[in-house]
Design a protein around this motif. Structure first.
Motif, PDB file in Angstrom:
ATOM      1  N   ARG A 190       0.901  -1.255  -0.002  1.00  0.00           N
ATOM      2  CA  ARG A 190       0.022  -0.023   0.041  1.00  0.00           C
ATOM      3  C   ARG A 190       0.960   1.390  -0.019  1.00  0.00           C
ATOM      4  NH1 ARG A 190      -2.800   3.418   3.498  1.00  0.00           N
ATOM      5  NH2 ARG A 190      -1.979   2.311   5.768  1.00  0.00           N
ATOM      6  N   ASP A 243      -4.365   5.026  -0.869  1.00  0.00           N
ATOM      7  CA  ASP A 243      -5.870   4.504  -0.720  1.00  0.00           C
ATOM      8  C   ASP A 243      -5.947   3.083  -1.061  1.00  0.00           C
ATOM      9  OD1 ASP A 243      -6.675   6.917   0.662  1.00  0.00           O
ATOM     10  OD2 ASP A 243      -7.500   7.767  -1.304  1.00  0.00           O
ATOM     11  N   VAL A 244      -6.944   2.253  -0.542  1.00  0.00           N
ATOM     12  CA  VAL A 244      -7.164   0.821  -0.995  1.00  0.00           C
ATOM     13  C   VAL A 244      -8.454   0.781  -1.644  1.00  0.00           C
ATOM     14  CG1 VAL A 244      -7.166  -1.598  -0.176  1.00  0.00           C
ATOM     15  CG2 VAL A 244      -5.706   0.025   1.049  1.00  0.00           C
ATOM     16  N   ILE A 280     -13.856  -6.793   4.023  1.00  0.00           N
ATOM     17  CA  ILE A 280     -13.791  -5.384   4.638  1.00  0.00           C
ATOM     18  C   ILE A 280     -14.133  -5.373   6.094  1.00  0.00           C
ATOM     19  CG2 ILE A 280     -14.466  -3.067   4.558  1.00  0.00           C
ATOM     20  CD1 ILE A 280     -14.427  -3.513   1.394  1.00  0.00           C
ATOM     21  N   ILE A 331     -10.076   3.002   2.960  1.00  0.00           N
ATOM     22  CA  ILE A 331     -10.468   1.596   2.239  1.00  0.00           C
ATOM     23  C   ILE A 331     -11.678   2.166   1.373  1.00  0.00           C
ATOM     24  CG2 ILE A 331     -11.084  -0.606   2.412  1.00  0.00           C
ATOM     25  CD1 ILE A 331      -9.361  -0.780   4.699  1.00  0.00           C
TER      26      ILE A 331
END
Length: 373
Positions: free
Chosen positions: A162, A166-167, A181, A218
């Protein structure tokens, strides 16, 4: 909460903008429930509490537009696929949507495979299939978000790749994005919320932004709806039987040529030509299989579809496309699966070759691939 505040508020469960005007539009919430925490739409409330889903259609163009925006961001793209429906859940052309952003492939639901599977061999198989699809990845992780298998490695891989990004989490419907998540939220965030999860396709309706401690986010995106998957075209009442929720018990049939297998009324498998050999079915344990002679197959289906040959029921079959035939030739000495997207696969155990017909609802993807097991 004022009307102006409501217009800026998103459902904590599925990400859609909230509104109190119409029950037929995504994001509806009764005005009397606006003070609840967390604030979730009526649809998410029904899924969570009654395992019920309202029929809300999401525009496919909106999905692709959202995906297309990823290329302009600085992100790690986590692409989650369903091992049980690998070819059906892989996003074709993902590379052109994400630009130069790195892609981490997370292969979920490994808990559905029979026990004793060699994970290194499985990883090699995934690497080969991924390369054949033209997807470039910085890593591949095998896991089961539901059973907490390999989840630590998912966290490590995300942290490793990462950086200060952002993911974005992307995937087809029903691959387990929101389940995974939710594990991230519970383990690595102080946020008191949980994404809506269910067995129904399309539970997440809009991008959901989840803040991280370092100022990044995320982003959970809606699932891409692929009509070539059996899970997308069956009536909702059939999903419970179609989607396995525990390890598959392979079904092995010794067949002579001119014999047929029916998988409920969802698929028909005809062994047309070849030496007597065995075929192993990897499908949900809840689906019944019936064997008959090829010469009786048409009559049997006409008389018993929706009753003995079920699911679906007669009424549910009326909602589905008519069957179409796929003719497949298995080469001598090959280790081959006949893959039916959203249903499972049939492994051809013999090495003498075979000629096979597969009947499935029109549009469902059927293909030959190197054997998974």
């Amino acid at each position: 909460m004022t009307k102006q505040q409501l217009e800026q508020e998103a459902c904590a469960g599925c990400g859609v903008k909230l509104q109190t005007e119409s029950t037929d539009i995504p994001g509806y919430i009764p005005a009397s429930t606006l003070d609840r925490e967390p604030v979730i739409c009526q649809r998410c409330f029904r899924i969570k509490n009654y395992n019920e889903a309202a029929s809300v259609a999401i525009n496919q163009d909106d999905f692709l537009k959202l995906l297309g925006g990823i290329a302009a961001t600085k992100s790690l793209v986590v692409h989650i696929v369903d091992l049980f429906d690998f070819e059906g859940s892989l996003i074709s052309g993902l590379q052109r949507f994400v630009g130069n952003n790195p892609v981490l492939l997370v292969v979920n639901k490994i808990d559905l495979l029979p026990k004793g599977i060699n994970l290194n061999r499985l990883l090699n198989w995934v690497q080969k299939q991924t390369k054949a699809q033209g997807l470039l990845t910085v890593g591949i992780v095998l896991c089961s978000a539901k059973r907490n298998m390999g989840f630590e490695r998912v966290i490590e891989a995300i942290s490793e790749h990462r950086g200060n990004r952002d993911v974005y989490v992307v995937g087809a419907t029903n691959v387990g994005k929101s389940t995974l998540i939710n594990r991230l939220i519970r383990d690595y965030s102080d946020l008191e919320r949980e994404l809506t999860t269910s067995r129904y396709p399309g539970t997440t309706l809009d991008a959901i932004h989840i803040p991280l401690d370092d100022g990044n986010e995320i982003i959970d995106t809606p699932g891409i709806v692929y009509s070539h998957r059996m899970t997308e075209i069956v009536p909702r009442g059939v999903l419970q039987s179609l989607l396995p929720d525990k390890p598959i018990k392979q079904l092995v049939y010794q067949l002579n040529s001119q014999q047929t297998l029916f998988i409920g009324a969802l698929a028909r498998f005809d062994f047309i030509e070849g030496d007597r050999q065995s075929f192993s079915l990897y499908i949900s344990n809840a689906l019944p299989v019936h064997r008959t002679k090829l010469e009786r197959a048409e009559e049997l289906y006409a008389e018993h579809k929706g009753v003995m040959l079920a699911p679906p029921t007669k009424e549910q079959l009326e909602e589905m496309p008519a069957w179409t035939r796929h003719r497949l030739t298995i080469k001598r000495g090959s280790e081959t699966d006949v893959f039916i997207s959203g249903l499972g696969w049939i492994h051809v155990n013999g090495d003498s070759g075979a000629l096979i017909d597969v009947y499935v609802p029109k549009g469902i993807r059927v293909l030959l691939r190197d054997a998974l097991i």
